[in-house]
Motif scaffolding. Structure first.
Motif, PDB file in Angstrom:
ATOM      1  N   UNK A   1      47.128 -16.630 -26.887  1.00  0.00           N
ATOM      2  CA  UNK A   1      46.449 -17.219 -25.086  1.00  0.00           C
ATOM      3  C   UNK A   1      47.455 -18.921 -26.190  1.00  0.00           C
ATOM      4  N   UNK A   2      47.129 -19.208 -27.583  1.00  0.00           N
ATOM      5  CA  UNK A   2      47.483 -20.419 -28.168  1.00  0.00           C
ATOM      6  C   UNK A   2      49.492 -20.613 -28.538  1.00  0.00           C
ATOM      7  N   UNK A   3      49.426 -19.882 -28.780  1.00  0.00           N
ATOM      8  CA  UNK A   3      51.251 -19.118 -28.963  1.00  0.00           C
ATOM      9  C   UNK A   3      51.238 -19.218 -27.746  1.00  0.00           C
ATOM     10  N   UNK A   4      51.051 -19.186 -26.530  1.00  0.00           N
ATOM     11  CA  UNK A   4      51.130 -19.760 -25.541  1.00  0.00           C
ATOM     12  C   UNK A   4      51.361 -21.076 -24.557  1.00  0.00           C
ATOM     13  N   UNK A   5      50.175 -21.564 -25.427  1.00  0.00           N
ATOM     14  CA  UNK A   5      49.128 -22.651 -25.193  1.00  0.00           C
ATOM     15  C   UNK A   5      50.817 -23.577 -25.684  1.00  0.00           C
ATOM     16  N   UNK A   6      51.441 -23.500 -26.646  1.00  0.00           N
ATOM     17  CA  UNK A   6      51.858 -24.384 -27.990  1.00  0.00           C
ATOM     18  C   UNK A   6      53.340 -24.498 -26.248  1.00  0.00           C
ATOM     19  N   UNK A   7      53.855 -23.129 -27.058  1.00  0.00           N
ATOM     20  CA  UNK A   7      54.988 -22.535 -25.978  1.00  0.00           C
ATOM     21  C   UNK A   7      55.246 -24.063 -24.557  1.00  0.00           C
ATOM     22  N   UNK A   8      54.129 -23.369 -23.651  1.00  0.00           N
ATOM     23  CA  UNK A   8      53.747 -24.741 -22.257  1.00  0.00           C
ATOM     24  C   UNK A   8      54.108 -25.985 -23.368  1.00  0.00           C
ATOM     25  N   UNK A   9      53.828 -26.786 -24.045  1.00  0.00           N
ATOM     26  CA  UNK A   9      53.746 -27.795 -24.403  1.00  0.00           C
ATOM     27  C   UNK A   9      55.123 -28.107 -24.870  1.00  0.00           C
ATOM     28  N   UNK A  10      55.720 -26.870 -25.838  1.00  0.00           N
ATOM     29  CA  UNK A  10      57.102 -27.694 -26.580  1.00  0.00           C
ATOM     30  C   UNK A  10      58.384 -27.585 -24.887  1.00  0.00           C
ATOM     31  N   UNK A  11      57.975 -26.331 -24.504  1.00  0.00           N
ATOM     32  CA  UNK A  11      59.104 -26.499 -23.710  1.00  0.00           C
ATOM     33  C   UNK A  11      58.910 -27.391 -22.120  1.00  0.00           C
ATOM     34  N   UNK A  12      57.797 -28.069 -22.106  1.00  0.00           N
ATOM     35  CA  UNK A  12      57.488 -29.078 -20.947  1.00  0.00           C
ATOM     36  C   UNK A  12      58.149 -30.209 -21.750  1.00  0.00           C
ATOM     37  N   UNK A  13      57.440 -29.933 -22.986  1.00  0.00           N
ATOM     38  CA  UNK A  13      58.097 -31.796 -23.566  1.00  0.00           C
ATOM     39  C   UNK A  13      59.559 -31.822 -24.038  1.00  0.00           C
ATOM     40  N   UNK A  14      59.731 -30.768 -24.342  1.00  0.00           N
ATOM     41  CA  UNK A  14      61.446 -30.817 -24.897  1.00  0.00           C
ATOM     42  C   UNK A  14      62.691 -30.336 -24.464  1.00  0.00           C
ATOM     43  N   UNK A  15      62.953 -30.465 -24.183  1.00  0.00           N
ATOM     44  CA  UNK A  15      64.394 -30.032 -23.678  1.00  0.00           C
ATOM     45  C   UNK A  15      65.281 -29.369 -24.061  1.00  0.00           C
ATOM     46  N   UNK A  16      65.502 -29.280 -25.593  1.00  0.00           N
ATOM     47  CA  UNK A  16      66.029 -28.312 -26.491  1.00  0.00           C
ATOM     48  C   UNK A  16      65.965 -27.196 -26.812  1.00  0.00           C
ATOM     49  N   UNK A  17      63.944 -27.581 -26.670  1.00  0.00           N
ATOM     50  CA  UNK A  17      63.592 -26.860 -27.432  1.00  0.00           C
ATOM     51  C   UNK A  17      63.438 -25.234 -25.811  1.00  0.00           C
ATOM     52  N   UNK A  18      63.190 -25.812 -25.087  1.00  0.00           N
ATOM     53  CA  UNK A  18      63.218 -25.101 -23.552  1.00  0.00           C
ATOM     54  C   UNK A  18      64.236 -24.333 -23.846  1.00  0.00           C
ATOM     55  N   UNK A  19      65.708 -24.632 -23.466  1.00  0.00           N
ATOM     56  CA  UNK A  19      67.200 -24.709 -22.897  1.00  0.00           C
ATOM     57  C   UNK A  19      66.947 -23.320 -24.577  1.00  0.00           C
ATOM     58  N   UNK A  20      66.686 -23.635 -25.540  1.00  0.00           N
ATOM     59  CA  UNK A  20      66.896 -22.730 -26.982  1.00  0.00           C
ATOM     60  C   UNK A  20      66.382 -21.228 -26.943  1.00  0.00           C
TER      61      UNK A  20
END
Length: 551
Positions: free
Chosen positions: A168-187
């Motif tokens: 659950x918290x892995x997914x929460x962290x992934x959501x925040x990072x992909x929402x607020x960092x385009x470079x992380x989302x693209x990677x």
């Protein structure tokens, strides 16, 4: 926490540290700001002391408490950007166990890589807070292997005994990072193939979900059906995964062109979304939350994949909603979600947020698949019977949508009008029949169809517009402008002399002239292109009689 207590933490005295941390956690569990720490550089000293304790192997028994304290402190946005550093971020990532899964072969995964539950969860919570509250923290995360660690762990949850909590918290962290960092989302999307692993996670959760007919019946399903029932923790994890998938697919929402790799992903994703749309959960609120996240993902899915929402049902299956040999339970779930959203949309301020996604999805569904359009048509625009009230009066789905045709929120108005227009096979007469010309005029004017006709899309030749006896009986008395019959009205000129009639007519002319001269209204006629064309004077309408729309 005062300076003396911070000094005790810095000293590393185990008994003193334990006592201070226990008191701090108890007193501040529900505290989100710590203005007193701004004095004498106490905030920096406290953070540094806690990270120093975490790095001390001899104090491993208090590491989880230190991380809990950092989790509470990281709620406060004040000075976080100035405090946090790359070393501390790496320590948290390490404590979360994310580095353990890098470069680990799937076949030979040692037990030692499984992190300690309390430390891992507290570290993940702390990372979530920092990533949410601090741009510097997000930038530091982008320069670490946190994305690789999170994606690598997606393949390994089955080996973690407390996987639901950490997942659950892995997914929460992934959501925040992909929402607020385009470079992380693209990677994550391109380099790490995150969508594939996220879809696999969804499939695993669905497989694990219990199939309990009694529970399903209690949750709104049909007794004896085979829909999966999601526990609360499973529903929460799925919602977080869907949020991540929305972030990863968002850039594709304006372009239906996909390459082979993306096509393969969508072909795997659609059956999962179909299953989730029919899933049962413990409460109605959680069901709406689940469907809301599914709808958000569907907004970004190209229209060509929408037919996969309604597979052919196999022999022996007994779906509750069927049309043309297709299992329509997914579409029915979307209709139910639209009804719910219409119910909770109480004013124009939240119309965009509540209605735009689901209306977009239904538009794409109706336009992309003939069976979807026909099913939606029978649910939204059933054959007319009672035409004594205007289309916007009442509680049916048609009534509620017709009311939105005159909303000041143009995005919603256009989506609703386009949806109804598609269901009417883009026939002006049929649109006017179900909505009234007054409600439809704006949309028809935009499309250049005020003079009648139909849109450019060619639909199937079958009529599917059978009129009821009640409608046929009332049809001669229907006013096409308002879309309903009107009671007989008393002639306002009855009993007047010719002079009185002329006087009233001139009063009306003068009122119109005043409105035109002051700019309140501007006369117009329907031009050859089917759109309104302004006139310099109302007398021009005598030279060019207006085209009447077909009803």
């Amino acid at each position: 926490m005062n300076e003396e207590e911070i000094k005790v933490l810095s000293s590393g005295d185990k008994s003193g540290v334990l006592q201070i941390l226990e008191k701090f956690l108890k007193d501040n569990e529900n505290v989100f700001t710590f203005p007193n720490l701004s004095m004498n550089n106490n905030r920096v000293s406290l953070w540094a002391a806690l990270f120093q304790l975490i790095q001390e192997p001899s104090l491993e028994s208090v590491h989880a408490m230190c991380l809990s304290a950092l989790r509470i402190l990281s709620r406060d946005k004040l000075e976080v950007d100035a405090i946090v550093c790359e070393k501390w971020i790496i320590i948290l990532i390490d404590k979360a166990g994310l580095f353990n899964f890098l470069n680990i072969d799937d076949e030979t995964r040692p037990v030692e890589i499984i992190p300690q539950k309390e430390e891992a969860i507290e570290a993940l919570k702390c990372l979530c807070n920092l990533a949410l509250n601090s741009e510097v923290s997000r930038a530091l995360c982008a320069h670490t292997a946190i994305a690789q660690g999170l994606v690598a762990r997606l393949r390994s949850y089955k080996d973690i005994p407390y996987k639901d909590d950490i997942m659950l918290f892995d997914m929460k962290l992934l959501f925040i990072l992909t929402a607020l960092r385009q470079d992380i989302s693209a990677k994550i999307k391109s380099e790490l193939h995150g969508m594939d692993y996220l879809i696999s996670c969804l499939n695993e959760i669905i497989t694990e979900a219990s199939v309990d007919p009694d529970v399903a019946g209690a949750c709104g399903g049909v007794t004896g059906d085979s829909h999966c029932f999601l526990q609360d923790n499973q529903q929460a994890i799925i919602c977080e995964i869907l949020k991540i998938q929305f972030n990863l697919t968002l850039q594709n929402s304006l372009d239906d062109q996909v390459d082979e790799e993306e096509e393969a992903i969508y072909l795997r994703l659609m059956p999962v979304l179909t299953t989730l749309l029919s899933a049962h959960v413990s409460t109605e609120q959680k069901l709406h939350e689940l469907r809301n996240n599914i709808v958000n993902v569907l907004v970004s899915v190209p229209s060509k994949f929408y037919p996969y929402l309604t597979p052919d049902f196999n022999e022996g299956e007994k779906p509750q909603y069927v049309y043309d040999t297709k299992n329509m339970e997914s579409i029915q779930s979307l209709i139910q979600f639209l009804l719910h959203r219409l119910t909770i949309t109480t004013n124009t301020s939240n119309q965009n947020e509540y209605l735009c996604p689901i209306l977009t999805v239904l538009n794409k569904s109706a336009r992309s698949c003939r069976a979807h359009r026909k099913y939606l048509r029978q649910e939204v625009l059933p054959p007319l019977r009672d035409v004594s009230r205007p289309p916007e009066k009442g509680s049916t789905l048609r009534n509620q949508l017709c009311r939105l045709l005159t909303t000041p929120i143009t995005a919603i108005r256009d989506l609703v009008a386009e949806f109804l227009f598609i269901l009417c096979k883009e026939k002006v007469g049929r649109m006017v029949k179900y909505t009234g010309f007054g409600n439809a005029a704006g949309h028809l004017a935009q499309k250049g169809l005020l003079s009648g006709g139909r849109g450019p899309v060619v639909y199937s030749s079958s009529s599917e517009d059978s009129d009821t006896e009640e409608y046929l009986e009332a049809q001669p008395h229907i006013d096409p402008v308002v879309g309903c019959t009107r009671p007989p009205r008393v002639n306002p000129f009855e009993g007047m002399t010719e002079e009185q009639k002329e006087y009233e007519a001139m009063k009306l002319v003068n009122l119109f002239d005043k409105m035109v001269s002051t700019g309140v209204v501007k006369p117009a006629r329907v031009g050859p292109d089917g759109r309104p064309q302004p006139l310099d004077h109302v007398l021009e309408m005598r030279e060019h009689p207006p085209n009447r729309p077909q009803s």
